[in-house]
Design a protein around this motif. Structure first.
Motif, short mmCIF file in Angstrom:
data_model
loop_
_atom_site.label_atom_id
_atom_site.label_comp_id
_atom_site.label_asym_id
_atom_site.label_seq_id
_atom_site.Cartn_x
_atom_site.Cartn_y
_atom_site.Cartn_z
N ASP A 159 12.63 -11.43 14.65
CA ASP A 159 13.49 -10.70 13.72
C ASP A 159 13.74 -9.30 14.28
O ASP A 159 12.84 -8.45 14.30
CB ASP A 159 12.83 -10.60 12.34
N GLU A 160 14.96 -9.05 14.75
CA GLU A 160 15.27 -7.77 15.39
C GLU A 160 15.13 -6.57 14.44
O GLU A 160 14.62 -5.52 14.86
CB GLU A 160 16.68 -7.81 15.99
N PRO A 161 15.52 -6.66 13.18
CA PRO A 161 15.28 -5.52 12.28
C PRO A 161 13.79 -5.19 12.13
O PRO A 161 13.45 -4.01 11.96
CB PRO A 161 15.89 -5.98 10.95
N LEU A 162 12.92 -6.19 12.24
CA LEU A 162 11.49 -5.91 12.18
C LEU A 162 11.05 -5.15 13.43
O LEU A 162 10.22 -4.24 13.34
CB LEU A 162 10.70 -7.21 12.04
N VAL A 163 11.59 -5.50 14.58
CA VAL A 163 11.30 -4.75 15.81
C VAL A 163 11.64 -3.28 15.61
O VAL A 163 10.85 -2.37 15.90
CB VAL A 163 12.07 -5.33 17.01
N ASP A 164 12.84 -3.02 15.09
CA ASP A 164 13.26 -1.63 14.86
C ASP A 164 12.38 -0.94 13.84
O ASP A 164 12.06 0.26 13.97
CB ASP A 164 14.72 -1.60 14.40
N ALA A 220 9.04 -11.88 3.65
CA ALA A 220 7.99 -12.68 2.99
C ALA A 220 8.37 -12.99 1.55
O ALA A 220 8.15 -14.11 1.07
CB ALA A 220 6.66 -11.94 3.05
N ARG A 221 8.95 -12.02 0.87
CA ARG A 221 9.34 -12.25 -0.53
C ARG A 221 10.50 -13.24 -0.62
O ARG A 221 10.55 -14.07 -1.54
CB ARG A 221 9.68 -10.92 -1.20
N GLU A 222 11.42 -13.14 0.33
CA GLU A 222 12.51 -14.12 0.36
C GLU A 222 11.96 -15.52 0.58
O GLU A 222 12.42 -16.49 -0.04
CB GLU A 222 13.51 -13.76 1.46
N ARG A 223 10.97 -15.62 1.43
CA ARG A 223 10.38 -16.93 1.69
C ARG A 223 9.64 -17.43 0.45
O ARG A 223 9.71 -18.61 0.12
CB ARG A 223 9.43 -16.85 2.88
N ALA A 224 8.92 -16.54 -0.21
CA ALA A 224 8.16 -16.94 -1.40
C ALA A 224 9.08 -17.43 -2.50
O ALA A 224 8.70 -18.29 -3.30
CB ALA A 224 7.32 -15.77 -1.90
N ARG A 258 -2.51 -15.58 -8.21
CA ARG A 258 -1.56 -16.64 -8.50
C ARG A 258 -0.21 -16.43 -7.83
O ARG A 258 0.64 -17.31 -7.84
CB ARG A 258 -1.38 -16.76 -10.02
N SER A 259 -0.03 -15.26 -7.22
CA SER A 259 1.24 -14.97 -6.57
C SER A 259 1.39 -15.82 -5.30
O SER A 259 0.46 -15.97 -4.53
CB SER A 259 1.32 -13.49 -6.19
N PRO A 260 2.60 -16.37 -5.06
CA PRO A 260 2.83 -17.11 -3.81
C PRO A 260 3.05 -16.21 -2.62
O PRO A 260 3.11 -16.68 -1.49
CB PRO A 260 4.10 -17.91 -4.13
N GLU A 261 3.14 -14.89 -2.83
CA GLU A 261 3.53 -14.00 -1.74
C GLU A 261 2.48 -13.88 -0.63
O GLU A 261 2.85 -13.80 0.55
CB GLU A 261 3.92 -12.63 -2.30
N PRO A 262 1.16 -13.83 -0.95
CA PRO A 262 0.21 -13.80 0.17
C PRO A 262 0.35 -15.00 1.10
O PRO A 262 0.33 -14.87 2.32
CB PRO A 262 -1.14 -13.78 -0.53
N ARG A 263 0.53 -16.18 0.52
CA ARG A 263 0.72 -17.37 1.34
C ARG A 263 2.00 -17.25 2.16
O ARG A 263 2.04 -17.57 3.35
CB ARG A 263 0.78 -18.61 0.45
N ALA A 264 3.06 -16.79 1.53
CA ALA A 264 4.34 -16.64 2.22
C ALA A 264 4.24 -15.62 3.35
O ALA A 264 4.89 -15.77 4.39
CB ALA A 264 5.43 -16.24 1.24
N ALA A 265 3.43 -14.56 3.15
CA ALA A 265 3.28 -13.55 4.20
C ALA A 265 2.66 -14.16 5.45
O ALA A 265 3.10 -13.91 6.58
CB ALA A 265 2.42 -12.39 3.69
N VAL A 266 1.62 -14.98 5.26
CA VAL A 266 0.98 -15.62 6.41
C VAL A 266 1.96 -16.56 7.10
O VAL A 266 2.10 -16.56 8.33
CB VAL A 266 -0.29 -16.39 5.97
N PHE A 269 4.59 -14.58 8.98
CA PHE A 269 4.04 -14.04 10.23
C PHE A 269 3.96 -15.11 11.30
O PHE A 269 4.38 -14.90 12.45
CB PHE A 269 2.65 -13.44 10.00
N LEU A 270 3.41 -16.27 10.98
CA LEU A 270 3.24 -17.32 11.97
C LEU A 270 4.58 -17.78 12.54
O LEU A 270 4.66 -18.22 13.68
CB LEU A 270 2.49 -18.51 11.35
N ASP A 271 5.64 -17.62 11.74
CA ASP A 271 6.97 -18.03 12.21
C ASP A 271 7.62 -17.01 13.15
O ASP A 271 8.33 -17.40 14.07
CB ASP A 271 7.91 -18.22 11.00
#
Length: 426
Positions: A159-164, A220-224, A258-266, A269-271
Motif C-alpha cells: 500500500d503506497e499511502p502506507l509507505v508515505d 484494517a477498519r475497512e477490512r473489519a 468482541r471487536s473484529p478490528e484486532p483480528r482484521a489488523a493482523v 498486516f499479513l496481507d
C-alpha cells in the motif's frame, strides 16, 4: 599534557574496579557466553525467532567463517596513545562506527523491548535503527533515544499511502535516515520458527508501527467492515496479545474483545506488510518522497549495489539478514569486499550480519566498511539486563575496537586498511 583515556581502558577500569568489590558484569564480555546465558533467559519461541536462521543455518556459519579467514597484524612501537573512533555516515555523526540493527518482535524477549533498546543505545551514545516491525510505536521509541540520533527501517508495503505515512511519521519524530530493507519481501524458510508454528506477527507482536498508523488503521477498519467468506484464522491468544498492547496505543482500539478490528489488523498486516513486486524503478520514487538520506539494506551483489546508487540512495548496508533469509548464501563480509572493489572508495557502505566483537568491527572497517550494525548481541543483552544490558554489550564492543586499534597502531578510522590484515593460511 595527559593523554585522554580511551573507551577500551575506561571500560576495563570500570569492570576491574567493580571486581575488587566482588562484583562481576551482569552481561558477559565474550560473545559465546553472552549467547549461552541469553538462551537460558529466552522462551523457545523467542530463541527460535532471534537466533534461528534460514534452512540448515549455513549462511550464519558463513558469516562467522568469513571473519575467520582474516588475521589482524599488530604493529609495535608506533607511539600512538590516543584514538579517534568518531565518524559520520549519511550525515549522522557517530562517536564510534557502530549502530544497533533493527530486530523485529523484540517483545518476545522483553516487554517494551524497543524502548529498552533505545534507552540502552542512548546510554552508550550510538544510533539505533528503529525496527519497522517494532513492538512500540516509533514516536515512543524515538522519545526514549533522548536526543541520540536514530534511523528508521522501512519495509515497503503493498500500500503506497502506507509507505508515505510511515516515512512521514519517521521524519516528524526526528529520524536522521530511512533504511529500506530489500531482502525480506517474503519470509525465508526458517525451520526453528516453523517447527514451533510460531510467527510473532500473526500473534500481534511486532506490528506496533502499523497499529499506530492512521493509514493502516483505515485499511484494517475497512477490512473489519467487509464480510469475508474465508477469513484468516487468528486465535483468541492473538487477540489477547493485541489487547495487552493497549497502553502503547492512543484510544480504545484494542480494548474491546468482541471487536473484529484486532483480528482484521493482523490479517491486514499479513496481507500488505512487504511488497514482493518492489523493483528499482519503484524504489527510485522514494528520493522525491523524503528529504532524509536513504540507505538500502540487504544488498550482496555488486550489480545491485550499482543499481541502488543509480536509484538515488545515499548508502548501502551489505547484509544477508543475519543468515535468516537464504540458506547457503554468501557471507556479508565476503560481499562487502566484492562490492567495495567494484564501487571504489567513495560510496557509503555499512556491514550487517555476523558482527559479534570489536575485533570483528576492526576487520570489517579495514576491508572497506564505513560502519557496522550490531544485531543479535544487543538482543542478548536485552534478554539479560534490559536497557543496561544493551548498553553493556555496546560498550564492550566499542572498548575492544578501541583496544584493537591501540595495539595495531591505528590512530583513527581513516587509517584502517587491508594492510592491517593478512589472509588466514588455507
Amino acid at each position: 599534557m595527559t593523554a585522554r583515556i580511551g573507551p577500551g581502558r575506561l571500560r576495563q577500569g570500570i569492570v576491574y574496579r567493580e571486581g575488587t568489590l566482588g562484583s562481576r558484569p551482569s552481561v558477559p564480555t565474550d560473545a559465546a557466553e553472552l549467547e549461552r546465558r541469553a538462551r537460558r533467559r529466552m522462551s523457545r519461541a523467542a530463541w527460535a525467532y532471534v537466533a534461528g536462521g534460514a534452512g540448515e543455518g549455513a549462511t550464519m556459519r558463513h558469516n562467522r567463517e568469513a571473519f575467520d579467514r582474516w588475521r589482524i597484524v599488530p604493529r609495535m612501537a608506533h607511539g600512538i596513545v590516543e584514538r579517534d573512533l568518531s565518524t559520520e555516515v549519511a550525515g549522522t555523526p557517530l562517536r564510534a562506527p557502530l549502530l544497533l540493527a533493527p530486530v523485529g518482535a523484540g517483545a518476545l524477549v522483553r516487554r517494551d523491548s524497543d524502548v529498552h533498546i533505545a534507552q540502552g543505545a542512548a546510554a552508550a551514545g550510538v544510533p539505533y535503527v528503529l525496527s519497522n516491525q517494532g513492538c512500540s510505536p516509533m514516536e515512543r521509541t524515538a522519545a526514549a533515544m533522548a536526543g541520540t540520533p536514530f534511523w528508521f527501517q522501512l519495509y515497503w508495503s503493498t500500500d503506497e499511502p502506507l509507505v508515505d505515512s510511515l516515512v512521514g511519521r519517521a521524519e516528524a519524530c526526528g529520524a536522521r535516515a530511512i533504511v529500506v530493507t530489500l531482502d525480506t519481501t517474503l519470509l525465508g524458510w526458517r525451520p526453528q520458527d516453523l517447527n514451533l508454528g510460531s510467527l510473532p506477527f500473526a500473534r500481534g507482536q511486532g506490528i506496533a508501527q502499523y497499529t499506530s498508523d492512521p493509514r493502516f488503521m483505515q485499511l484494517a477498519r475497512e477490512r473489519a467492515a467487509t464480510p469475508r467468506t474465508a477469513p484468516t484464522r487468528v486465535t483468541l491468544g492473538a487477540i489477547r496479545t493485541l489487547l495487552s498492547m493497549s497502553r502503547e496505543h492512543p484510544g480504545g482500539f484494542w480494548r474491546n474483545l468482541r471487536s473484529p478490528e484486532p483480528r482484521a489488523a493482523v490479517e491486514t498486516f499479513l496481507d500488505i506488510y512487504s511488497n514482493p513486486g518492489l523493483d528499482w524503478s519503484r524504489l527510485s520514487t522514494l528520493r522525491a518522497r523524503t528529504a532524509l538520506p536513504i540507505l538500502v539494506k540487504g544488498v550482496l551483489h555488486p550489480d545491485d549495489a550499482r543499481r541502488a546508487l543509480e536509484a538515488g540512495v545515499d548508502g548501502i548496508i551489505v547484509s544477508n539478514h543475519g543468515g535468516r533469509q537464504v540458506d547457503n548464501a554468501i557471507a556479508s563480509l565476503d560481499a562487502l569486499v566484492s562490492i567495495r572493489a567494484a564501487l571504489g572508495p567513495s560510496p557509503t557502505l555499512l556491514l550487517d550480519s555476523g558482527i559479534r566483537t570489536g575485533a570483528d568491527v576492526f576487520v570489517a572497517l579495514a576491508l572497506g566498511a564505513n560502519a557496522c550494525l550490531l544485531g543479535r548481541p544487543h538482543i542478548y543483552g536485552l534478554a539479560l539486563a534490559g536497557a543496561d544490558g544493551v548498553r553493556q554489550v555496546v560498550e564492550n564492543v566499542v572498548a575492544e575496537l578501541d583496544l584493537t586499534m591501540a595495539l595495531t597502531g591505528t590512530a583513527s578510522l581513516s587509517s584502517l586498511s587491508p594492510s592491517l590484515l593478512t589472509p588466514a593460511p588455507h
